[in-house]
Design a protein around this motif. Structure first.
Motif, PDB file in Angstrom:
ATOM      1  N   SER A 261       4.610   5.855  -5.249  1.00 28.02           N
ATOM      2  CA  SER A 261       4.573   5.968  -6.927  1.00 28.02           C
ATOM      3  C   SER A 261       4.052   7.110  -7.285  1.00 28.02           C
ATOM      4  O   SER A 261       3.957   7.396  -8.587  1.00 28.02           O
ATOM      5  CB  SER A 261       4.065   4.567  -7.432  1.00 28.02           C
ATOM      6  OG  SER A 261       2.441   4.665  -7.328  1.00 28.02           O
ATOM      7  N   LYS A 262       3.075   7.875  -6.540  1.00 30.36           N
ATOM      8  CA  LYS A 262       2.431   9.133  -7.178  1.00 30.36           C
ATOM      9  C   LYS A 262       3.490  10.153  -6.996  1.00 30.36           C
ATOM     10  O   LYS A 262       3.148  11.317  -7.562  1.00 30.36           O
ATOM     11  CB  LYS A 262       1.154   9.212  -6.203  1.00 30.36           C
ATOM     12  CG  LYS A 262       0.159   8.209  -6.212  1.00 30.36           C
ATOM     13  CD  LYS A 262      -1.089   8.598  -5.413  1.00 30.36           C
ATOM     14  CE  LYS A 262      -2.008   7.395  -5.450  1.00 30.36           C
ATOM     15  NZ  LYS A 262      -3.231   7.648  -4.294  1.00 30.36           N
TER      16      LYS A 262
ATOM     17  N   SER B  13       3.992   1.427  -0.940  1.00 32.84           N
ATOM     18  CA  SER B  13       4.642   1.505  -2.122  1.00 32.84           C
ATOM     19  C   SER B  13       3.849   2.176  -3.278  1.00 32.84           C
ATOM     20  O   SER B  13       4.380   3.000  -4.158  1.00 32.84           O
ATOM     21  CB  SER B  13       5.212   0.028  -2.752  1.00 32.84           C
ATOM     22  OG  SER B  13       5.868  -0.146  -3.885  1.00 32.84           O
ATOM     23  N   ALA B  14       2.365   1.891  -3.459  1.00 38.98           N
ATOM     24  CA  ALA B  14       1.461   2.235  -4.402  1.00 38.98           C
ATOM     25  C   ALA B  14       1.445   3.803  -3.862  1.00 38.98           C
ATOM     26  O   ALA B  14       1.170   4.657  -4.980  1.00 38.98           O
ATOM     27  CB  ALA B  14       0.388   1.610  -4.136  1.00 38.98           C
TER      28      ALA B  14
ATOM     29  N   ARG C  70       0.725  -1.234   0.168  1.00 39.35           N
ATOM     30  CA  ARG C  70      -0.079   0.060   0.032  1.00 39.35           C
ATOM     31  C   ARG C  70       0.930   1.342   0.056  1.00 39.35           C
ATOM     32  O   ARG C  70       0.744   2.352  -0.937  1.00 39.35           O
ATOM     33  CB  ARG C  70      -0.955   0.008   1.075  1.00 39.35           C
ATOM     34  CG  ARG C  70      -2.309  -0.913   0.993  1.00 39.35           C
ATOM     35  CD  ARG C  70      -2.808  -1.124   2.368  1.00 39.35           C
ATOM     36  NE  ARG C  70      -3.501  -0.022   2.685  1.00 39.35           N
ATOM     37  CZ  ARG C  70      -4.524   0.265   3.578  1.00 39.35           C
ATOM     38  NH1 ARG C  70      -5.046  -0.819   4.217  1.00 39.35           N
ATOM     39  NH2 ARG C  70      -5.365   1.138   3.755  1.00 39.35           N
TER      40      ARG C  70
END
Length: 263
Positions: A41-42, A37-38, A35
Motif C-alpha cells: 500500500s506504500k 498488503s500493508a 503484512r
C-alpha cells in the motif's frame, strides 16, 4: 463455587482453542498476507494492488496472494510467513524449514538443551512461476508485458541457503525489487485493460478455501500418479535416476530443455 469453576474451565478451553487457531498454518499465512498488503500500500499511484485472487486452470484453480499491476509490468507475489532457517533452490520439489530451539529447565539451569525441528513445504518459486505463467496466459493480448514472479518471506525466516534465479526476498526488500523495474511496457489504457481482464477472471467469490484445497489435492494426486509411472508431469519425458550434490534424484530425460526433478 461450582459455577465459578465451570466458568474458569470454559475460559481456559476457549483460550486454548483461540491459541490453536491463531497459531494454525492458515492463520499464520493470512497474517503474512496482511503484512505484505500493508507494505504494498506504500507504493505510488502508478501501481494497483490486487489481493487474494483465484483463477481457473486446466487442473482446477490457482490462488495468488497479491498481484501488482503497473505500466512497468505485472508482479505476482507469493507470501510465506515462516520462522527458522530456510533451504532450497529453483529445482527442488520441496524446500526445508529448520527450527532450532534452545531450552533451559529450572531443575538443570546450568544446562541448555537444543531441539531441532525439520519441516518441508512445496517449492514457493515453482508456485510463483506457475502463477506468472497463468497470468501470461490470461494476458495473451499483451505478449510483451513483463511479468515478474516474487516470493516474499515475512516473520522471522532466515534465508540461509536459498539459491534462485528468481526474486526470493525478505519483506523489507519487497518495494526495492518492484522499484527496480522502470522500463515501460504498458500505456495507461493498457493498464486499465489488464485490470479488467484480471478482475473478470477472478473467481474468488465463488470458490471457497476448502474447494481450492480440494482442487490442489486432486491435481497433486494426478501429478504423483504420473511421477510414479516414471513420466515427467511437466513435458511427458522419462524420469531418469541421477546423482547430485545432495544425493540421488530423478530428472527429466529432456534436460536441459526440461529441468523437472523429484526425489
Amino acid at each position: 463455587m461450582l459455577l465459578i469453576i465451570l466458568l474458569i474451565i470454559i475460559l481456559v478451553v476457549s483460550l486454548f482453542i483461540y491459541l490453536a487457531r491463531y497459531n494454525s498454518a492458515k492463520q499464520k499465512g493470512k497474517r503474512g498476507e496482511m503484512r505484505v498488503s500493508a507494505i504494498l500500500s506504500k507504493l505510488s499511484d502508478e501501481y494497483t494492488i490486487l489481493n487474494d485472487l483465484v483463477f481457473r486452470t486446466e487442473k482446477g484453480t490457482t490462488q495468488i496472494d497479491h498481484i501488482v499491476v503497473s505500466k512497468y509490468g505485472i508482479f505476482t507475489i507469493e507470501t510465506k510467513n515462516y520462522r527458522g532457517e530456510i533451504y532450497g533452490d529453483d529445482n527442488r520439489k520441496e524446500w526445508t524449514q529448520l527450527i532450532v530451539t534452545k531450552v533451559t529447565y529450572a531443575k538443570k539451569w546450568w544446562k541448555t538443551y537444543t531441539y531441532v525441528t525439520k519441516n518441508r513445504f512445496y517449492n514457493p518459486v515453482k508456485q510463483s512461476v506457475g502463477h506468472a505463467l497463468r497470468i501470461k496466459e490470461l494476458l495473451s493480448v499483451f505478449p510483451h508485458v513483463k511479468i515478474v514472479p516474487i516470493v516474499v518471506f515475512t516473520g522471522d525466516a532466515i534465508l540461509r541457503y536459498v539459491e534462485s534465479n528468481n526474486h526470493v526476498v525478505y519483506e523489507k526488500n519487497l518495494l526495492d525489487v518492484i522499484d527496480g523495474y522502470k522500463t515501460t511496457y504498458l500505456t495507461d489504457n493498457d493498464v486499465q485493460a489488464v485490470l479488467a481482464i484480471l478482475t473478470s477472471n477472478n473467481i474468488r467469490e465463488t470458490v471457497s478455501d476448502r474447494q481450492h484445497v480440494k482442487n490442489l489435492r486432486i491435481a497433486a494426486r494426478e501429478v504423483n500418479a504420473t511421477i510414479n509411472s516414471g513420466i515427467c508431469p511437466k513435458c511427458g519425458g522419462h524420469l531418469i535416476k541421477r546423482n547430485g550434490k545432495y544425493g540421488t534424484f530423478y530428472g527429466c530425460s529432456n534436460y536441459p530443455k526440461c529441468r523437472f526433478t523429484t526425489q
